[in-house]
Design an enzyme around this catalytic site. Structure first.
Site, PDB file in Angstrom:
ATOM      1  N   SER A 202      11.752  -1.773  10.552  1.00  0.00           N
ATOM      2  CA  SER A 202      11.199  -2.519   9.418  1.00  0.00           C
ATOM      3  C   SER A 202      11.133  -1.604   8.196  1.00  0.00           C
ATOM      4  O   SER A 202      10.656  -0.467   8.297  1.00  0.00           O
ATOM      5  CB  SER A 202       9.798  -2.998   9.790  1.00  0.00           C
ATOM      6  OG  SER A 202       9.172  -3.586   8.680  1.00  0.00           O
ATOM      7  N   CYS A 328     -10.127  -9.468  13.020  1.00  0.00           N
ATOM      8  CA  CYS A 328     -10.976 -10.642  12.876  1.00  0.00           C
ATOM      9  C   CYS A 328     -10.120 -11.863  13.190  1.00  0.00           C
ATOM     10  O   CYS A 328      -9.127 -12.104  12.531  1.00  0.00           O
ATOM     11  CB  CYS A 328     -11.505 -10.704  11.459  1.00  0.00           C
ATOM     12  SG  CYS A 328     -12.898 -11.775  11.342  1.00  0.00           S
TER      13      CYS A 328
HETATM   14  N1  PLP Z   1       6.357  -3.800  15.617  1.00  0.00           N
HETATM   15  C1  PLP Z   1       5.474  -2.827  15.396  1.00  0.00           C
HETATM   16  C2  PLP Z   1       5.290  -1.750  16.427  1.00  0.00           C
HETATM   17  C3  PLP Z   1       4.723  -2.812  14.223  1.00  0.00           C
HETATM   18  O1  PLP Z   1       3.814  -1.842  14.019  1.00  0.00           O
HETATM   19  C4  PLP Z   1       4.909  -3.849  13.273  1.00  0.00           C
HETATM   20  C5  PLP Z   1       4.091  -3.899  12.028  1.00  0.00           C
HETATM   21  O2  PLP Z   1       2.941  -3.517  12.035  1.00  0.00           O
HETATM   22  C6  PLP Z   1       5.874  -4.842  13.535  1.00  0.00           C
HETATM   23  C7  PLP Z   1       6.572  -4.780  14.720  1.00  0.00           C
HETATM   24  C8  PLP Z   1       6.134  -5.962  12.584  1.00  0.00           C
HETATM   25  O3  PLP Z   1       6.907  -5.545  11.488  1.00  0.00           O
HETATM   26  P1  PLP Z   1       6.893  -6.382  10.118  1.00  0.00           P
HETATM   27  O4  PLP Z   1       5.584  -6.100   9.449  1.00  0.00           O
HETATM   28  O5  PLP Z   1       8.069  -5.869   9.356  1.00  0.00           O
HETATM   29  O6  PLP Z   1       7.067  -7.830  10.489  1.00  0.00           O
END
Ligand code: PLP
Length: 394
Positions: A202, A328
């Site tokens: 991401s 929450c």
């Molecule tokens: N997977 C993990 C381990 C994450 O920490 C996050 C975001 O916090 C995501 C997936 C989701 O990514 P995005 O915020 O780009 O949808």
């Protein structure tokens, strides 16, 4: 002065990333599918970004699918593989293996699979926040089609034994998806070393923009698209490409790769000092998760009887941003599933804070935290009925 310790939640867009993206909003605004020169300029930018992301994860450019972020990449991997693997002709079920500490993008996808009749095994983890590969091996069944295990946990920072899991998956001929959203930029990624067939990243966790990510898909991996539309992304993810976002992800990946040489060591030194200062100044603090097998930037601490939400709010008023191990939901403070999975009680989980550092963290920010946090924990404990008996004197 303010201190930001929530880089696992999101990171600021790097100035170089911002500058790389800027032309693609208004000047070079073409649709990357158009054959005229405006379209071709956008197409070239998307292709360059694809190469950069491919290099970042050790893949071929044709194996990169751009998505709207980590959540979509995880969903595409999980639903895409299960949909592409037909049930056995005798009505045999399909089975998926994952762990108890995955991000909700994976966990809630697996729960939806269960509603659709797919069997899912959630492998538990130890108190150290690390899954045992032997438990993964034991969870496999003849009808297992997919295993999804994260590289680094978002709350604890713990690094999972994904290389070994990749080997076990290959031996069993099971597709292996790795959510590397929190590992990207913190540890080197190499899909071949990991044996991953699918890997999610991401942009906004690596100093890129929000709302864009990528799924690596190893050539030949069965994957049914989850959206229906045009022929974008080699028929794996339709929709006009988010050109500025994709350019931003490409630049962020390039910078993240270059920064791996020095950034983790610098950040680990700051994180370790923060941890030392808090553990020595505040009684009854416990560190959650394995101290050695974790990414450089994360520490998760339980401040018995202090109340994580109240702490986050009180610290924010003093200019310190961090996050709590509780969310929450429908009016109630739900303890984190990750902290419960490593054996914390609901109260311990609710009194936990995650500090996650990053590229712009300074020694002054650590000094501020060390000066402010002990006093605030003490004040909140003094108000807490839970404190009696659970907090050591001092
Ligand atoms: N997977 C993990 C381990 C994450 O920490 C996050 C975001 O916090 C995501 C997936 C989701 O990514 P995005 O915020 O780009 O949808």
């Amino acid at each position: 002065m303010r201190a930001y310790f929530d880089y696992n939640s999101t990171t600021p867009v790097d100035r170089e990333v911002f500058d790389a993206m800027a032309p693609y909003f208004a000047d070079a605004f073409g649709n990357a599918s158009s054959i005229h020169s405006a379209g071709q300029r956008a197409r070239m930018a998307v292709d360059r970004a694809r190469e950069s992301v491919a290099t970042f994860v050790g893949a071929k450019p044709s194996e990169i699918v751009f998505t709207s972020g980590g959540t979509e990449a995880d969903n595409l991997a999980i639903f895409g593989v299960v949909a592409a693997c037909r049930p056995a002709p005798n009505g045999g079920r399909r089975h998926v293996v994952t762990t108890a500490i995955e991000h909700h993008a994976v966990l809630n996808s697996c729960q939806e699979l269960e509603r659709q009749g797919v069997a899912v095994t959630y492998v538990p983890v130890g108190r150290d926040g690390v899954v045992d590969p032997d438990d993964i091996r034991r969870a496999f069944r003849p009808d297992t089609v997919l295993i999804s295990v994260m590289y680094a946990n978002n709350e604890l920072g713990t690094i999972q034994p994904v290389e070994e899991i990749g080997r076990i998956a290959a031996e069993a001929d099971v597709v292996f998806h790795c959510d590397a959203v929190q590992a990207a930029g913190k540890i080197p990624l190499d899909v071949n070393r990991l044996g991953a067939d699918l890997l999610s990243i991401s942009a906004h966790k690596i100093y890129g923009p929000k709302g864009v990510g990528a799924l690596y898909v190893r050539t030949g991996t069965p994957l049914a698209p989850q959206f229906h539309g045009g022929h974008h992304e080699r028929d794996r993810r339709p929709g006009t490409e988010n050109v500025p976002g994709i350019v931003g992800l490409g630049k962020a990946a390039e910078l993240a790769r270059a920064n791996l040489a020095g950034e983790p060591a610098r950040v680990a030194a700051l994180r370790d000092r923060l941890e030392r200062e808090l553990l020595s100044a505040i009684p009854s603090v416990r560190r959650n998760g394995d101290a050695a097998r974790r990414v450089a930037n994360t520490t998760n601490l339980s401040f018995a009887a202090a109340g994580g939400e109240a702490l986050v709010i009180a610290l924010d008023l003093q200019g310190i941003a961090c996050s709590t191990g509780a969310a929450c939901s429908s009016g109630a403070v739900e303890p984190s599933h990750v902290l419960l999975a490593i054996g914390l009680s609901a109260d311990q989980a609710r009194s936990s804070l995650r500090f996650s550092l990053g590229r712009h963290t300074t020694a002054d920010e650590i000094d501020l935290a060390a000066a402010i946090i002990p006093g605030i924990v003490g004040r909140l404990r003094a108000l807490s009925p839970l404190a009696a008996g659970t907090v050591a004197a001092g």
